[in-house]
Motif scaffolding. Structure first.
Motif, mmCIF file in Angstrom:
data_model
loop_
_atom_site.group_PDB
_atom_site.id
_atom_site.type_symbol
_atom_site.label_atom_id
_atom_site.label_comp_id
_atom_site.label_asym_id
_atom_site.label_seq_id
_atom_site.Cartn_x
_atom_site.Cartn_y
_atom_site.Cartn_z
ATOM 1 N N ASP A 13 -1.199 10.573 9.187
ATOM 2 C CA ASP A 13 -0.375 10.068 8.089
ATOM 3 C C ASP A 13 -1.094 8.866 7.478
ATOM 4 O O ASP A 13 -1.402 7.897 8.178
ATOM 5 C CB ASP A 13 0.995 9.655 8.631
ATOM 6 N N LEU A 14 -1.353 8.911 6.177
ATOM 7 C CA LEU A 14 -2.091 7.841 5.516
ATOM 8 C C LEU A 14 -1.338 6.514 5.510
ATOM 9 O O LEU A 14 -1.932 5.470 5.322
ATOM 10 C CB LEU A 14 -2.424 8.241 4.071
ATOM 11 N N ARG A 15 -0.038 6.530 5.731
ATOM 12 C CA ARG A 15 0.707 5.280 5.810
ATOM 13 C C ARG A 15 0.452 4.564 7.134
ATOM 14 O O ARG A 15 0.724 3.372 7.259
ATOM 15 C CB ARG A 15 2.206 5.545 5.646
ATOM 16 N N GLN A 16 -0.077 5.307 8.097
ATOM 17 C CA GLN A 16 -0.334 4.719 9.415
ATOM 18 C C GLN A 16 -1.823 4.547 9.703
ATOM 19 O O GLN A 16 -2.222 3.593 10.379
ATOM 20 C CB GLN A 16 0.296 5.603 10.498
ATOM 21 N N THR A 17 -2.648 5.465 9.213
ATOM 22 C CA THR A 17 -4.086 5.444 9.485
ATOM 23 C C THR A 17 -4.845 5.600 8.177
ATOM 24 O O THR A 17 -4.575 6.520 7.406
ATOM 25 C CB THR A 17 -4.491 6.582 10.445
ATOM 26 N N ALA A 18 -5.774 4.699 7.907
ATOM 27 C CA ALA A 18 -6.554 4.759 6.672
ATOM 28 C C ALA A 18 -7.483 5.976 6.689
ATOM 29 O O ALA A 18 -7.994 6.371 7.738
ATOM 30 C CB ALA A 18 -7.368 3.483 6.491
ATOM 31 N N LEU A 19 -7.701 6.555 5.509
ATOM 32 C CA LEU A 19 -8.535 7.753 5.404
ATOM 33 C C LEU A 19 -9.927 7.575 6.010
ATOM 34 O O LEU A 19 -10.401 8.467 6.722
ATOM 35 C CB LEU A 19 -8.650 8.182 3.939
ATOM 36 N N PRO A 20 -10.635 6.453 5.776
ATOM 37 C CA PRO A 20 -11.973 6.321 6.368
ATOM 38 C C PRO A 20 -11.961 6.449 7.888
ATOM 39 O O PRO A 20 -12.887 7.015 8.472
ATOM 40 C CB PRO A 20 -12.418 4.921 5.932
ATOM 41 N N GLU A 21 -10.912 5.946 8.524
ATOM 42 C CA GLU A 21 -10.817 6.033 9.978
ATOM 43 C C GLU A 21 -10.591 7.475 10.419
ATOM 44 O O GLU A 21 -11.132 7.928 11.432
ATOM 45 C CB GLU A 21 -9.701 5.112 10.477
ATOM 46 N N MET A 22 -9.800 8.212 9.647
ATOM 47 C CA MET A 22 -9.607 9.635 9.937
ATOM 48 C C MET A 22 -10.924 10.391 9.801
ATOM 49 O O MET A 22 -11.286 11.209 10.659
ATOM 50 C CB MET A 22 -8.578 10.241 8.978
ATOM 51 N N SER A 124 -11.556 10.438 -5.121
ATOM 52 C CA SER A 124 -10.164 10.168 -5.502
ATOM 53 C C SER A 124 -9.255 10.041 -4.291
ATOM 54 O O SER A 124 -8.233 9.342 -4.346
ATOM 55 C CB SER A 124 -9.646 11.277 -6.430
ATOM 56 N N LEU A 125 -9.613 10.677 -3.189
ATOM 57 C CA LEU A 125 -8.784 10.612 -1.989
ATOM 58 C C LEU A 125 -8.725 9.202 -1.410
ATOM 59 O O LEU A 125 -7.759 8.839 -0.732
ATOM 60 C CB LEU A 125 -9.304 11.583 -0.928
ATOM 61 N N PHE A 126 -9.756 8.401 -1.660
ATOM 62 C CA PHE A 126 -9.800 7.066 -1.080
ATOM 63 C C PHE A 126 -8.809 6.104 -1.739
ATOM 64 O O PHE A 126 -8.598 5.007 -1.229
ATOM 65 C CB PHE A 126 -11.222 6.505 -1.135
ATOM 66 N N SER A 127 -8.210 6.514 -2.845
ATOM 67 C CA SER A 127 -7.184 5.684 -3.474
ATOM 68 C C SER A 127 -5.783 6.065 -3.009
ATOM 69 O O SER A 127 -4.814 5.376 -3.333
ATOM 70 C CB SER A 127 -7.270 5.795 -5.004
ATOM 71 N N TRP A 128 -5.672 7.143 -2.245
ATOM 72 C CA TRP A 128 -4.352 7.566 -1.759
ATOM 73 C C TRP A 128 -3.888 6.623 -0.653
ATOM 74 O O TRP A 128 -4.615 6.356 0.300
ATOM 75 C CB TRP A 128 -4.405 8.985 -1.219
ATOM 76 N N GLU A 129 -2.670 6.152 -0.752
ATOM 77 C CA GLU A 129 -2.087 5.312 0.294
ATOM 78 C C GLU A 129 -0.969 6.020 1.034
ATOM 79 O O GLU A 129 -0.484 5.540 2.059
ATOM 80 C CB GLU A 129 -1.579 3.992 -0.311
ATOM 81 N N ARG A 162 -15.536 2.501 -3.471
ATOM 82 C CA ARG A 162 -14.763 2.830 -4.667
ATOM 83 C C ARG A 162 -13.272 2.564 -4.475
ATOM 84 O O ARG A 162 -12.493 2.704 -5.414
ATOM 85 C CB ARG A 162 -14.964 4.305 -5.019
ATOM 86 N N GLY A 163 -12.865 2.217 -3.254
ATOM 87 C CA GLY A 163 -11.460 1.983 -2.977
ATOM 88 C C GLY A 163 -10.915 0.832 -3.814
ATOM 89 O O GLY A 163 -11.629 -0.110 -4.145
ATOM 90 N N SER A 164 -9.634 0.906 -4.175
ATOM 91 C CA SER A 164 -9.065 -0.076 -5.086
ATOM 92 C C SER A 164 -8.457 -1.277 -4.379
ATOM 93 O O SER A 164 -8.223 -2.304 -4.997
ATOM 94 C CB SER A 164 -7.986 0.592 -5.957
ATOM 95 N N ASN A 165 -8.173 -1.179 -3.089
ATOM 96 C CA ASN A 165 -7.448 -2.249 -2.412
ATOM 97 C C ASN A 165 -8.253 -2.775 -1.229
ATOM 98 O O ASN A 165 -8.105 -2.304 -0.103
ATOM 99 C CB ASN A 165 -6.081 -1.752 -1.950
ATOM 100 N N ALA A 166 -9.100 -3.757 -1.484
ATOM 101 C CA ALA A 166 -9.935 -4.310 -0.423
ATOM 102 C C ALA A 166 -9.094 -4.979 0.650
ATOM 103 O O ALA A 166 -9.393 -4.888 1.837
ATOM 104 C CB ALA A 166 -10.930 -5.309 -1.015
ATOM 105 N N LYS A 167 -8.028 -5.655 0.251
ATOM 106 C CA LYS A 167 -7.222 -6.391 1.214
ATOM 107 C C LYS A 167 -6.620 -5.471 2.274
ATOM 108 O O LYS A 167 -6.590 -5.798 3.457
ATOM 109 C CB LYS A 167 -6.110 -7.156 0.497
#
Length: 261
Positions: A13-22, A124-129, A162-167
């Motif tokens: 679930d992207l709300r729990q685990t960031a895509l790069p980690e997956m 585009s997937l890296f902007s999905w939260e 390319r991710g939009s949210n560095a924080k």
């Protein structure tokens, strides 16, 4: 294509685990398979083989190849409409074949466009939260599909950049006083294809500089340095060793980051 009936070997679930980690976890399997990301009514698929991304697709009509070519100015509206009309008459024909026959684009231009189009879907997937990501292992059935070849570790680095949210990404690294040391082999860096500035930042990771120091003193803007350090951490190129002596526990990173783009 991988069978939709095959049960997933990974689900996140992207709300729990960031895509790069997956993706880093999936990369360790080094097996062929299909990543599918679903959010709302849309789904995007990424095919992997031997640690490489070889194809990508999207259910969003805005991500179609024709729409992409028109959006970036490689097809005029007239060329696009003519090709789509012919495609509707000649069922089963691929758009790239029709564009070549029409003389709108050369075979080399079509291949480059297909590659850029697939890359765009992946980026585009890296902007999905929010959304669900699954991975199904299995042989790929892509005999009639133009393949691309991008090492998944390159995808992770470039996708994070390319991710939009560095924080939200660097907040997972442990705070401004976190310390990291190098943990890479030089052959890893060749596959990841770090450029001069990226390698310059990696070379500054010495176990003594804090995350704050690395972000503020690195060769790029602070937000870009932070994104890259997160990618390096996910890929195991650097590892956290603790926090700077005398630091106070913090609830998150206190680095002022501008999310450019």
């Amino acid at each position: 294509m991988a069978s939709a009936e095959r049960p997933p070997h990974y689900r996140g679930d992207l709300r729990q685990t960031a895509l790069p980690e997956m993706l880093a976890l999936i990369h360790r399997t080094r097996v062929a398979g299909l990543i599918e990301a679903t959010s709302g009514e849309f789904s995007k698929r990424v095919w992997l083989e031997n640690g490489y991304v070889v194809h990508a697709s999207s259910s969003d009509l805005a991500d179609s190849l024709g729409g992409f070519l028109r959006r970036i100015g490689r097809l005029t509206d007239g060329q696009f409409q003519m090709a789509m009309q012919r495609r509707s008459r000649e069922s089963g024909r691929r758009l790239g074949e029709i564009l070549i026959e029409q003389g709108a684009l050369s075979p080399a231009q079509i291949y480059q466009a297909i590659r850029e189009h697939a890359e765009g879907i992946v980026w585009s997937l890296f902007s999905w939260e929010e959304g669900v990501v699954t991975f199904r292992m299995g042989d790929l059935e892509l005999a009639d599909t133009v393949r691309i070849q991008i090492p998944l570790r390159q995808v992770i680095v470039q996708g994070v950049r390319r991710g939009s949210n560095a924080k939200s990404l660097v907040g997972r690294m442990g705070g401004r006083d976190a310390l990291f040391e190098a943990a890479y082999r030089f052959e890893d860096l060749i596959e990841v294809a770090l450029d001069e500035e990226e390698y310059g930042l990696l070379a500054q990771v010495d176990g003594a500089r804090t995350l704050y120091d690395l972000c503020m003193q690195g060769p790029l803007a602070a937000a870009d340095n932070a994104r890259l350090l997160y990618a390096f951490s996910v890929l195991g190129l650097i590892r956290r060793t603790g926090v700077a002596e005398g630091s106070q526990p913090s609830g998150g990173i206190k680095i002022k980051l501008k999310n450019e783009g």
